[in-house]
Design a protein around this motif. Structure first.
Motif, PDB file in Angstrom:
ATOM      1  N   ASP A 102      33.106  61.048  28.025  1.00  0.00           N
ATOM      2  CA  ASP A 102      32.954  62.041  28.863  1.00  0.00           C
ATOM      3  C   ASP A 102      34.283  63.626  29.260  1.00  0.00           C
ATOM      4  O   ASP A 102      33.713  64.190  29.895  1.00  0.00           O
ATOM      5  CB  ASP A 102      32.265  61.094  30.687  1.00  0.00           C
ATOM      6  CG  ASP A 102      32.237  62.155  31.690  1.00  0.00           C
ATOM      7  OD1 ASP A 102      30.846  62.687  31.730  1.00  0.00           O
ATOM      8  OD2 ASP A 102      32.444  62.005  32.629  1.00  0.00           O
ATOM      9  N   VAL A 105      33.582  65.327  26.623  1.00  0.00           N
ATOM     10  CA  VAL A 105      32.076  66.925  26.699  1.00  0.00           C
ATOM     11  C   VAL A 105      32.822  67.653  27.459  1.00  0.00           C
ATOM     12  O   VAL A 105      32.759  69.327  26.829  1.00  0.00           O
ATOM     13  CB  VAL A 105      30.895  65.987  27.511  1.00  0.00           C
ATOM     14  CG1 VAL A 105      30.170  66.794  27.685  1.00  0.00           C
ATOM     15  CG2 VAL A 105      30.401  65.046  26.847  1.00  0.00           C
ATOM     16  N   CYS A 173      26.973  69.581  22.491  1.00  0.00           N
ATOM     17  CA  CYS A 173      27.287  70.255  23.278  1.00  0.00           C
ATOM     18  C   CYS A 173      27.311  72.538  23.588  1.00  0.00           C
ATOM     19  O   CYS A 173      27.175  72.781  24.298  1.00  0.00           O
ATOM     20  CB  CYS A 173      28.797  70.443  23.266  1.00  0.00           C
ATOM     21  SG  CYS A 173      28.890  68.103  24.044  1.00  0.00           S
ATOM     22  N   ASP A 183      21.049  69.892  29.151  1.00  0.00           N
ATOM     23  CA  ASP A 183      22.641  69.031  29.697  1.00  0.00           C
ATOM     24  C   ASP A 183      22.476  68.379  28.360  1.00  0.00           C
ATOM     25  O   ASP A 183      21.956  67.726  28.190  1.00  0.00           O
ATOM     26  CB  ASP A 183      22.283  68.303  30.708  1.00  0.00           C
ATOM     27  CG  ASP A 183      23.312  67.674  31.260  1.00  0.00           C
ATOM     28  OD1 ASP A 183      24.408  67.736  31.254  1.00  0.00           O
ATOM     29  OD2 ASP A 183      22.758  66.904  32.279  1.00  0.00           O
ATOM     30  N   ARG A 185      24.910  66.219  28.158  1.00  0.00           N
ATOM     31  CA  ARG A 185      25.178  65.161  28.395  1.00  0.00           C
ATOM     32  C   ARG A 185      24.544  63.672  28.219  1.00  0.00           C
ATOM     33  O   ARG A 185      24.628  62.746  27.559  1.00  0.00           O
ATOM     34  CB  ARG A 185      25.978  64.776  29.816  1.00  0.00           C
ATOM     35  CG  ARG A 185      27.424  65.475  30.165  1.00  0.00           C
ATOM     36  CD  ARG A 185      27.593  65.171  31.893  1.00  0.00           C
ATOM     37  NE  ARG A 185      28.571  66.273  31.837  1.00  0.00           N
ATOM     38  CZ  ARG A 185      30.129  66.280  31.187  1.00  0.00           C
ATOM     39  NH1 ARG A 185      30.393  64.659  30.653  1.00  0.00           N
ATOM     40  NH2 ARG A 185      31.192  66.602  32.426  1.00  0.00           N
ATOM     41  N   GLU A 189      24.824  60.677  25.564  1.00  0.00           N
ATOM     42  CA  GLU A 189      23.857  59.089  26.623  1.00  0.00           C
ATOM     43  C   GLU A 189      23.211  58.468  25.306  1.00  0.00           C
ATOM     44  O   GLU A 189      23.780  57.515  24.695  1.00  0.00           O
ATOM     45  CB  GLU A 189      23.387  59.029  27.588  1.00  0.00           C
ATOM     46  CG  GLU A 189      23.897  57.739  28.349  1.00  0.00           C
ATOM     47  CD  GLU A 189      22.926  57.838  29.727  1.00  0.00           C
ATOM     48  OE1 GLU A 189      22.397  57.091  30.177  1.00  0.00           O
ATOM     49  OE2 GLU A 189      23.200  59.457  30.853  1.00  0.00           O
TER      50      GLU A 189
END
Length: 198
Positions: A102, A105, A173, A183, A185, A189
């Motif tokens: 996290d 990123v 990213c 997104d 993320r 995930e």
């Protein structure tokens, strides 16, 4: 003769420590603004977040490229130091890896704007990229190795896997800046879930 420390002057070492702390506060604020608003965010937004005047920022960093490079280095060091700390404090190595990714990123959001900020300084960018790999690949490998040893993720080739994982996250990213609907993320995930056993 006055005893040491009673002359009314702040010792040089203390002044240097204060200046270092102030610069770290400024870089932390700039990093947070870059994550939410990009590397082209107004300097006044960074100054307001750091609680300093715009002149203070320009005194430390005369150009935007100077500021972006300093934030980049600051974030590399923060990511490098966070790995062992998360591993020591998280409930499991996999949790530490997820928390570290996290942070990574957030760092990548700043990194993607770096090339534009540095423009023609290709050698400078290449040197920073090498520094980034030297500092962060071993940290990611340590987290992956710990998760493998704990039986939380599937075993692989840890040294290569760390670079591949970081490269894969970096590729996910790309495009975040140009498309607000995307997104990365969520996909990161999913990637991490794919590593986990069961």
């Amino acid at each position: 003769m006055k005893p040491a420390g009673q002359s009314g002057e702040v010792p040089a070492r203390s002044r240097r420590a204060d200046a270092q702390r102030n610069q770290q506060t400024l870089l932390t604020a700039a990093a947070a603004v870059f994550v939410t608003s990009g590397v082209d965010a107004p300097i006044r937004e960074i100054a307001a977040r750091a609680g300093v005047g715009m002149g203070t920022i320009y005194r430390h960093f005369p150009t935007r490229a100077d500021l972006v490079v300093a934030v980049y280095r600051h974030q590399v060091e923060a990511c490098a130091e966070a790995g062992p700390a998360l591993l020591a404090g998280a409930g499991s190595p996999l949790t530490a890896l997820v928390q570290w990714v996290d942070l990574f990123v957030d760092f990548l959001v700043t990194k993607h704007g770096l090339a534009n900020a540095m423009q023609s300084d290709t050698s400078g960018f290449d040197a920073l990229h090498a520094y980034f790999l030297d500092r962060l690949v071993p940290v990611c490998a340590q987290l992956l190795d710990a998760a493998v040893e704990a039986g939380e993720i599937r075993p692989g080739t840890p040294g290569t896997q760390a670079y591949e994982l970081m490269r894969g996250i970096g590729n996910l990213c790309i495009g975040h800046d140009s498309d607000a609907r995307y997104d990365p993320r969520r996909l990161v995930e999913l990637l991490l879930k794919g590593l986990a056993r069961g």
